[in-house]
Design a protein around this motif. Structure first.
Motif, PDB file in Angstrom:
ATOM      1  N   GLY A 140     -71.074 136.027  35.220  1.00  6.75           N
ATOM      2  CA  GLY A 140     -71.636 137.333  34.883  1.00  6.75           C
ATOM      3  C   GLY A 140     -72.725 137.769  35.849  1.00  6.75           C
ATOM      4  O   GLY A 140     -72.627 138.825  36.496  1.00  6.75           O
ATOM      5  N   ALA A 141     -73.788 136.976  35.967  1.00  3.40           N
ATOM      6  CA  ALA A 141     -74.893 137.321  36.872  1.00  3.40           C
ATOM      7  C   ALA A 141     -74.453 137.307  38.334  1.00  3.40           C
ATOM      8  O   ALA A 141     -74.764 138.243  39.084  1.00  3.40           O
ATOM      9  CB  ALA A 141     -76.077 136.384  36.641  1.00  3.40           C
ATOM     10  N   LEU A 198     -76.097 144.064  35.166  1.00  5.34           N
ATOM     11  CA  LEU A 198     -77.415 143.525  35.522  1.00  5.34           C
ATOM     12  C   LEU A 198     -77.253 142.017  35.660  1.00  5.34           C
ATOM     13  O   LEU A 198     -76.558 141.383  34.865  1.00  5.34           O
ATOM     14  CB  LEU A 198     -78.436 143.869  34.429  1.00  5.34           C
ATOM     15  CG  LEU A 198     -79.885 143.391  34.519  1.00  5.34           C
ATOM     16  CD1 LEU A 198     -80.761 144.243  33.594  1.00  5.34           C
ATOM     17  CD2 LEU A 198     -80.081 141.921  34.176  1.00  5.34           C
ATOM     18  N   GLY A 199     -77.884 141.466  36.674  1.00  4.40           N
ATOM     19  CA  GLY A 199     -77.806 140.016  36.847  1.00  4.40           C
ATOM     20  C   GLY A 199     -79.068 139.446  37.454  1.00  4.40           C
ATOM     21  O   GLY A 199     -79.670 140.069  38.342  1.00  4.40           O
ATOM     22  N   VAL A 200     -79.476 138.280  36.961  1.00  4.66           N
ATOM     23  CA  VAL A 200     -80.623 137.549  37.499  1.00  4.66           C
ATOM     24  C   VAL A 200     -80.219 136.092  37.661  1.00  4.66           C
ATOM     25  O   VAL A 200     -79.655 135.491  36.741  1.00  4.66           O
ATOM     26  CB  VAL A 200     -81.847 137.645  36.562  1.00  4.66           C
ATOM     27  CG1 VAL A 200     -82.979 136.729  37.059  1.00  4.66           C
ATOM     28  CG2 VAL A 200     -82.342 139.077  36.448  1.00  4.66           C
ATOM     29  N   VAL A 234     -81.153 129.360  36.600  1.00  2.52           N
ATOM     30  CA  VAL A 234     -81.091 130.062  35.320  1.00  2.52           C
ATOM     31  C   VAL A 234     -80.334 131.361  35.559  1.00  2.52           C
ATOM     32  O   VAL A 234     -80.670 132.123  36.472  1.00  2.52           O
ATOM     33  CB  VAL A 234     -82.505 130.383  34.780  1.00  2.52           C
ATOM     34  CG1 VAL A 234     -82.408 131.138  33.452  1.00  2.52           C
ATOM     35  CG2 VAL A 234     -83.338 129.123  34.636  1.00  2.52           C
ATOM     36  N   ASN A 235     -79.289 131.609  34.762  1.00  6.25           N
ATOM     37  CA  ASN A 235     -78.467 132.819  34.913  1.00  6.25           C
ATOM     38  C   ASN A 235     -78.634 133.731  33.705  1.00  6.25           C
ATOM     39  O   ASN A 235     -78.453 133.291  32.564  1.00  6.25           O
ATOM     40  CB  ASN A 235     -76.975 132.472  35.009  1.00  6.25           C
ATOM     41  CG  ASN A 235     -76.619 131.650  36.231  1.00  6.25           C
ATOM     42  OD1 ASN A 235     -77.448 131.412  37.097  1.00  6.25           O
ATOM     43  ND2 ASN A 235     -75.380 131.218  36.290  1.00  6.25           N
ATOM     44  N   ILE A 236     -78.926 134.991  33.962  1.00  6.24           N
ATOM     45  CA  ILE A 236     -78.992 136.003  32.902  1.00  6.24           C
ATOM     46  C   ILE A 236     -78.221 137.234  33.362  1.00  6.24           C
ATOM     47  O   ILE A 236     -78.470 137.756  34.456  1.00  6.24           O
ATOM     48  CB  ILE A 236     -80.446 136.406  32.585  1.00  6.24           C
ATOM     49  CG1 ILE A 236     -81.274 135.195  32.144  1.00  6.24           C
ATOM     50  CG2 ILE A 236     -80.479 137.495  31.509  1.00  6.24           C
ATOM     51  CD1 ILE A 236     -82.744 135.507  31.924  1.00  6.24           C
ATOM     52  N   PHE A 249     -82.655 135.879  42.706  1.00 10.71           N
ATOM     53  CA  PHE A 249     -81.778 136.975  43.098  1.00 10.71           C
ATOM     54  C   PHE A 249     -81.582 137.876  41.883  1.00 10.71           C
ATOM     55  O   PHE A 249     -81.431 137.381  40.765  1.00 10.71           O
ATOM     56  CB  PHE A 249     -80.419 136.444  43.561  1.00 10.71           C
ATOM     57  CG  PHE A 249     -80.464 135.653  44.837  1.00 10.71           C
ATOM     58  CD1 PHE A 249     -80.193 136.255  46.054  1.00 10.71           C
ATOM     59  CD2 PHE A 249     -80.783 134.301  44.826  1.00 10.71           C
ATOM     60  CE1 PHE A 249     -80.239 135.531  47.238  1.00 10.71           C
ATOM     61  CE2 PHE A 249     -80.830 133.565  45.998  1.00 10.71           C
ATOM     62  CZ  PHE A 249     -80.555 134.178  47.208  1.00 10.71           C
ATOM     63  N   TRP A 250     -81.574 139.182  42.102  1.00 14.12           N
ATOM     64  CA  TRP A 250     -81.317 140.080  40.983  1.00 14.12           C
ATOM     65  C   TRP A 250     -80.620 141.347  41.475  1.00 14.12           C
ATOM     66  O   TRP A 250     -80.742 141.720  42.641  1.00 14.12           O
ATOM     67  CB  TRP A 250     -82.591 140.418  40.218  1.00 14.12           C
ATOM     68  CG  TRP A 250     -83.577 141.295  40.951  1.00 14.12           C
ATOM     69  CD1 TRP A 250     -84.561 140.892  41.808  1.00 14.12           C
ATOM     70  CD2 TRP A 250     -83.677 142.733  40.887  1.00 14.12           C
ATOM     71  NE1 TRP A 250     -85.260 141.970  42.289  1.00 14.12           N
ATOM     72  CE2 TRP A 250     -84.748 143.108  41.733  1.00 14.12           C
ATOM     73  CE3 TRP A 250     -82.971 143.713  40.199  1.00 14.12           C
ATOM     74  CZ2 TRP A 250     -85.116 144.438  41.910  1.00 14.12           C
ATOM     75  CZ3 TRP A 250     -83.339 145.053  40.369  1.00 14.12           C
ATOM     76  CH2 TRP A 250     -84.407 145.385  41.213  1.00 14.12           C
TER      77      TRP A 250
END
Length: 276
Positions: free
Chosen positions: A220-221, A119-121, A107-109, A131-132
């Motif tokens: 992005g993330a 910001l990335g998760v 899951v990418n945010i 990973f964040w």
């Protein structure tokens, strides 16, 4: 109350975990529907369920911040150009891995500000690994309830080999033709694009070259996580990727590089792949 980037990241990690649990139910039961998008790429009921969770929870968290998702019809540039800040999500990165019963999907945010990820998760539901990163605060990995900092590995051009992250189903020559022939290579296999980027971010691979269609939600993330780990993501001509600058949200081919200080033109072969 305005939340800081770090506070937003904490919430985004929780949201990614919640979406991951929903995906796991589909994955473990094997009870999901599969469809084909207009470009013939696969999408499943798990993608849609995860998308609903992430979009709903982000809307509750930050109702004033718009959301762009792979699973929602593209919004015109005329509208998007008004956004200075927006969420960019891929609710299930690695759908082909998911469909094939392989565990390396994620899951990418990401949060984009003024055209750059801040910001990335990335959450891998099966291994329960997250990973964040937040701009200026480094990159982090959560596993078994413990959080540690991660960093990419500097590359010595005199080393005996270069570690290349690659898909299990990808033909090696698709990638190796973009690396100079005098470089010895060692391959590290992984499924989703985001998780291959994480291999670079945590120093388990030196480079990941992506050839073929991807969207801005795919990078992005990973970009902010890799950057905060000491690496970078560049297109196939060594230029920075752009976000929310074009009508098309497709990326050019790109390279995830573990050492931002290295002159990668001494190792890789550039090629044109713009998708405007």
């Amino acid at each position: 109350m305005t939340l800081s980037l770090e506070q937003l990241a904490i919430h985004a990690v929780e949201i990614a975990n919640t979406a991951g649990l929903a995906i796991l139910e589909f994955f473990e039961d094997g009870d999901f529907e599969q469809f084909n998008k207009l470009d013939e790429s696969p999408v499943t009921s798990a993608d849609y369920a995860a998308n609903e969770i992430v979009m709903t929870e982000l809307s509750k968290l930050t109702p004033d911040i718009p959301i762009m998702s792979e699973e929602v019809e593209n919004i015109s540039l005329a509208e998007r150009s008004l956004w200075t800040r927006y969420w960019l999500i891929d609710p299930l990165d690695g759908t082909q891995e998911f469909v094939a019963g392989r565990s390396d999907f994620a899951v990418n945010i990401a949060l984009i500000e003024n055209g750059k990820p801040v910001l990335g998760v990335i959450h891998a539901p099966v291994t329960k690994t997250t990973f964040w990163a937040v701009s200026g605060l480094g990159a982090h990995k959560i596993f078994n309830g413990k959080t540690k900092s991660v960093s990419a590995t500097p590359v010595d051009p005199k080393n005996a080999y270069l570690r290349v992250a690659i898909s299990r189903v990808q033909k090696l020559e698709t990638i190796t033709k973009f690396i100079k022939p005098d470089i010895a290579l060692e391959f590290v296999s992984m499924g989703s694009a985001a998780l291959k980027s994480c291999l670079v971010a945590e120093g388990k691979a030196d480079i990941y070259i992506r050839v073929g269609p991807t969207g801005e939600w795919d990078t992005g993330a990973p970009q902010i996580i890799v950057e905060e780990a000491g690496g970078c993501i560049l297109d196939s001509e060594y230029a920075a990727l752009s976000y929310n600058q074009r009508e098309s949200v497709l990326n050019p081919d790109f390279m995830v590089l573990g050492d931002r200080l290295l002159d990668w033109s001494t190792i890789t072969i550039p090629h044109t792949s713009r998708r405007d």
